[in-house]
Design a protein around this motif. Structure first.
Motif, mmCIF file in Angstrom:
data_model
loop_
_atom_site.group_PDB
_atom_site.id
_atom_site.type_symbol
_atom_site.label_atom_id
_atom_site.label_comp_id
_atom_site.label_asym_id
_atom_site.label_seq_id
_atom_site.Cartn_x
_atom_site.Cartn_y
_atom_site.Cartn_z
ATOM 1 N N ARG A 148 0.854 -1.186 0.000
ATOM 2 C CA ARG A 148 0.000 0.000 0.000
ATOM 3 C C ARG A 148 0.890 1.235 0.000
ATOM 4 N NH1 ARG A 148 -4.630 -0.187 4.328
ATOM 5 N NH2 ARG A 148 -5.143 -1.936 2.948
ATOM 6 N N ARG A 149 0.517 2.239 -0.791
ATOM 7 C CA ARG A 149 1.352 3.429 -0.900
ATOM 8 C C ARG A 149 0.535 4.706 -0.764
ATOM 9 N NH1 ARG A 149 1.254 1.399 -6.514
ATOM 10 N NH2 ARG A 149 3.165 0.249 -6.059
ATOM 11 N N ILE A 163 -4.179 7.198 -1.224
ATOM 12 C CA ILE A 163 -3.684 5.915 -0.742
ATOM 13 C C ILE A 163 -4.206 4.852 -1.700
ATOM 14 C CG2 ILE A 163 -3.788 4.189 1.092
ATOM 15 C CD1 ILE A 163 -4.013 6.410 3.114
ATOM 16 N N GLY A 164 -3.318 3.972 -2.153
ATOM 17 C CA GLY A 164 -3.754 2.949 -3.087
ATOM 18 C C GLY A 164 -2.929 1.685 -2.990
ATOM 19 N N GLU A 165 -3.436 0.647 -3.628
ATOM 20 C CA GLU A 165 -2.729 -0.630 -3.762
ATOM 21 C C GLU A 165 -2.762 -1.035 -5.226
ATOM 22 O OE1 GLU A 165 -4.491 -3.569 -1.287
ATOM 23 O OE2 GLU A 165 -3.832 -2.649 0.592
ATOM 24 N N GLY A 166 -1.630 -1.474 -5.738
ATOM 25 C CA GLY A 166 -1.586 -1.819 -7.155
ATOM 26 C C GLY A 166 -1.974 -0.617 -7.988
ATOM 27 N N PRO A 169 -6.814 3.182 -6.496
ATOM 28 C CA PRO A 169 -6.820 4.120 -5.372
ATOM 29 C C PRO A 169 -7.873 3.716 -4.342
ATOM 30 C CG PRO A 169 -7.932 5.086 -7.268
ATOM 31 C CD PRO A 169 -7.387 3.758 -7.715
ATOM 32 N N LEU A 170 -7.514 3.777 -3.074
ATOM 33 C CA LEU A 170 -8.438 3.429 -1.998
ATOM 34 C C LEU A 170 -9.006 4.678 -1.334
ATOM 35 C CD1 LEU A 170 -6.263 0.621 -0.366
ATOM 36 C CD2 LEU A 170 -8.071 0.346 -2.074
ATOM 37 N N GLU A 171 -8.195 5.713 -1.246
ATOM 38 C CA GLU A 171 -8.614 6.994 -0.668
ATOM 39 C C GLU A 171 -8.119 8.110 -1.572
ATOM 40 O OE1 GLU A 171 -10.451 7.269 1.981
ATOM 41 O OE2 GLU A 171 -10.246 5.335 2.999
ATOM 42 N N ARG A 172 -8.957 9.127 -1.777
ATOM 43 C CA ARG A 172 -8.563 10.251 -2.627
ATOM 44 C C ARG A 172 -9.013 11.550 -1.975
ATOM 45 N NH1 ARG A 172 -11.827 9.993 -7.553
ATOM 46 N NH2 ARG A 172 -13.302 8.810 -6.295
ATOM 47 N N GLU A 173 -8.089 12.503 -1.866
ATOM 48 C CA GLU A 173 -8.424 13.823 -1.350
ATOM 49 C C GLU A 173 -7.698 14.878 -2.169
ATOM 50 O OE1 GLU A 173 -10.616 14.734 0.799
ATOM 51 O OE2 GLU A 173 -11.139 12.767 1.632
ATOM 52 N N SER A 174 -8.312 16.040 -2.261
ATOM 53 C CA SER A 174 -7.694 17.170 -2.964
ATOM 54 C C SER A 174 -7.943 18.425 -2.149
ATOM 55 C CB SER A 174 -8.301 17.315 -4.368
ATOM 56 O OG SER A 174 -7.751 18.437 -5.041
ATOM 57 N N ALA A 212 -6.682 13.492 7.814
ATOM 58 C CA ALA A 212 -5.389 12.975 8.275
ATOM 59 C C ALA A 212 -5.544 11.742 9.162
ATOM 60 C CB ALA A 212 -4.619 14.069 9.015
ATOM 61 N N ARG A 213 -6.493 11.783 10.099
ATOM 62 C CA ARG A 213 -6.638 10.638 10.998
ATOM 63 C C ARG A 213 -7.081 9.391 10.234
ATOM 64 N NH1 ARG A 213 -9.983 10.338 16.764
ATOM 65 N NH2 ARG A 213 -9.529 8.133 17.154
ATOM 66 N N ALA A 214 -8.031 9.550 9.327
ATOM 67 C CA ALA A 214 -8.490 8.397 8.540
ATOM 68 C C ALA A 214 -7.352 7.816 7.706
ATOM 69 C CB ALA A 214 -9.648 8.814 7.636
ATOM 70 N N TYR A 215 -6.499 8.681 7.162
ATOM 71 C CA TYR A 215 -5.361 8.204 6.382
ATOM 72 C C TYR A 215 -4.378 7.454 7.271
ATOM 73 C CZ TYR A 215 -6.151 10.243 1.739
ATOM 74 O OH TYR A 215 -6.622 10.507 0.480
ATOM 75 N N ARG A 216 -4.077 8.009 8.425
ATOM 76 C CA ARG A 216 -3.133 7.338 9.323
ATOM 77 C C ARG A 216 -3.688 5.991 9.775
ATOM 78 N NH1 ARG A 216 -2.554 12.688 11.568
ATOM 79 N NH2 ARG A 216 -3.987 12.072 13.238
#
Length: 513
Positions: A148-149, A163-166, A169-174, A212-216
């Motif tokens: 995961r990156r 945040i994504g795998e392969g 994308p699993l999470e996207r924010e702008s 930020a918290r959800a990403y962490r």
């Protein structure tokens, strides 16, 4: 019963030919980029790259307008780019505009002359769609793996976090903070200063609280940075012998910020490895990156040579195959709002049959066919809100949702089709579309309305065989003998539809045989 799949809807109206040239353009808030690649053996081989610093964000006047001198600067650049791509077929070119154009009160002020200069349409993408495309470009440039990156892209007007795998994308924010925008916001008079830096860092850090918290909690193994700002910071750190190979570490970033604060004014900044065109905006970009490191707990970031334009190229390949991300997004909406799948299948099949019969006369192509198929799939999602005015509710849901794979104009067109499927035909909705889409969208509306009307009863029986011919301003339907007598409600609806079409200058003819 599953929804009709992409193959039935015309999945590859513009399949890529071996050896085809493809071009992707990223009209960013700081720089305009173009990459040209050749499609060979299922892969892309880059053969040309162009980049010009335009600083489109500098032209925002605070009231949603774009200053004339900046617009002229942008169009001069696009004219040069246009020379390279003007002869390429439409399905081999995709041009996306990002944050600055998103902020314009009337985007057509930029879009119309930009399209004329390029010879190709320009699509505005949302911040989250921009994030998806950035991730797609970065992911395809990396070795395959299951790690995961986190990918961060600092542009001129916005910064994307994914945040994504392969390749997914699993999470996207702008966030609306980029190197140009943040430099103007916090250092507008050209002065830096420790106090200003601290205040800016506090304000930018506060923007991270929404995710930020959800990403962490989600977590990631590697952090990747893309875009010119991050590349430039990596080069400065390497020139200062703080890191190697463009890597950015938290300790090196802190030392770089201290070095920057030794200068009182932006014009005085003199750091090893800093290019002349990056100097005016490096302070804002560095501020955003330091806030990201602090709030997300980043310790190390690796640079990527790929970014938005490479993601656009990969997305073009997906659209030309059976991997169009828009198919999945539309089906996800169908599921999310609990729409009747069997009804969607019936309407989709009928509208595509009508389309195939009328397309040659009306000059419609595979892109419109796909859009009609998607509209048929989601035409009833507004029922999740209320039966009354469900077409209005459905259009609102479409126009105000983040739908992966769709540009803003594509989303507008899909919403217009759903909005105009029943009752009167509000021409204001059609006229609000980009001029290049208005006429074809109206004709697609007429076909969708007929398909919806023919399936009003939600009957699971096979629909009648409908023959349809089109003229410049008319449609002629031929139904099986006796069918209208057996369906008096539909006959009444068709009579009413004659009047609705007459109100916008079209004629509907109906006969039985």
């Amino acid at each position: 019963m599953p929804t009709a799949r992409a193959s039935e809807a015309g999945a590859s109206p513009n399949a890529m030919a071996e050896g085809a040239l493809l071009a992707a353009l990223d009209l960013g808030s700081n720089s305009f980029h173009m990459v040209v690649a050749r499609y060979v053996l299922g892969q892309l081989r880059v053969i040309d790259r162009l980049r010009e610093t335009v600083r489109l964000a500098e032209g925002l006047d605070g009231a949603g307008g774009l200053r004339e001198n900046v617009l002229a600067r942008a169009l001069e650049c696009l004219s040069r780019f246009g020379q390279r791509i003007r002869t390429l077929p439409p399905h081999c070119v995709r041009v996306v505009a990002t944050n600055t154009v998103r902020q314009l009160r009337n985007p057509r002020v930029f879009l119309q002359p930009a399209e004329a200069a390029l010879g190709h349409p320009v699509e505005i993408v949302s911040g989250r769609e921009e994030a998806r495309l950035v991730y797609l470009g970065v992911a395809h440039a990396m070795p395959p793996g299951g790690k995961r990156r986190l990918v961060i892209d600092i542009g001129g007007g916005s910064t994307e976090f994914i945040i994504g795998e392969g390749y997914e994308p699993l999470e996207r924010e702008s966030l609306q903070m980029g190197c140009v925008a943040s430099t103007r916001r916090f250092f507008d008079n050209g002065r830096i200063g420790r106090k200003r830096w601290k205040e800016g860092l506090t304000e930018v850090s506060a923007e991270f609280q929404q995710f930020a918290r959800a990403y962490r909690d989600r977590g990631w193994a590697d952090t990747i940075g893309s875009s010119g700002t991050i590349k430039s910071i990596g080069e400065i750190l390497a020139a200062m012998n703080l890191t190697r190979g463009g890597t950015i570490t938290d300790s090196a970033l802190t030392e770089l910020c201290e070095s920057l604060l030794a200068f009182e004014r932006i014009e005085d900044i003199d750091l090893p490895g800093l290019s002349e065109d990056r100097r005016p905006v490096i302070a804002g970009g560095l501020l955003v990156l330091q806030a990201a490191f602090n709030e997300l707990g980043i310790r190390r970031m690796q640079p990527s040579k790929s970014a938005l334009r490479e993601g656009v190229l990969q997305d073009m390949l997906g659209r030309a195959s059976d991997r169009d991300p828009r198919d999945g997004s539309v089906d996800a909406m169908l599921q999310r709002y609990g729409a009747d799948r069997e009804q969607a299948v019936q309407v989709e099949r009928t509208v595509l049959s009508l389309f195939d019969q009328c397309a040659p006369a009306w000059g419609l192509d595979g892109d419109e066919r796909r859009m009609l198929a998607w509209a048929a799939r989601v035409h009833e999602i507004g029922l999740a809100v209320a039966h009354s005015q469900h077409h209005v509710h459905g259009a609102y849901l479409i126009e105000n949702s983040d739908i992966a794979g769709f540009s803003r104009s594509e989303q507008q067109m899909l919403a217009a089709l759903v909005r105009c499927q029943r009752r009167g035909i509000p021409m204001a909705v059609i006229e609000a579309l980009p001029e290049r889409l208005a006429a074809t969208t109206l004709r697609c509306v007429l076909l969708l309305r007929l398909a919806v009307l023919l399936h009003r009863s939600h009957d699971r029986d096979a629909p009648p065989t409908v023959r349809c011919t089109a003229g410049a301003k008319d449609l002629r339907l031929r139904l099986p003998q006796g069918w209208l007598q057996d369906h008096p409600l539909t006959r009444e609806d068709l009579d009413r539809e004659r009047g609705e079409m007459a109100d916008i200058g079209y004629t509907l003819g109906i006969r039985s045989s």
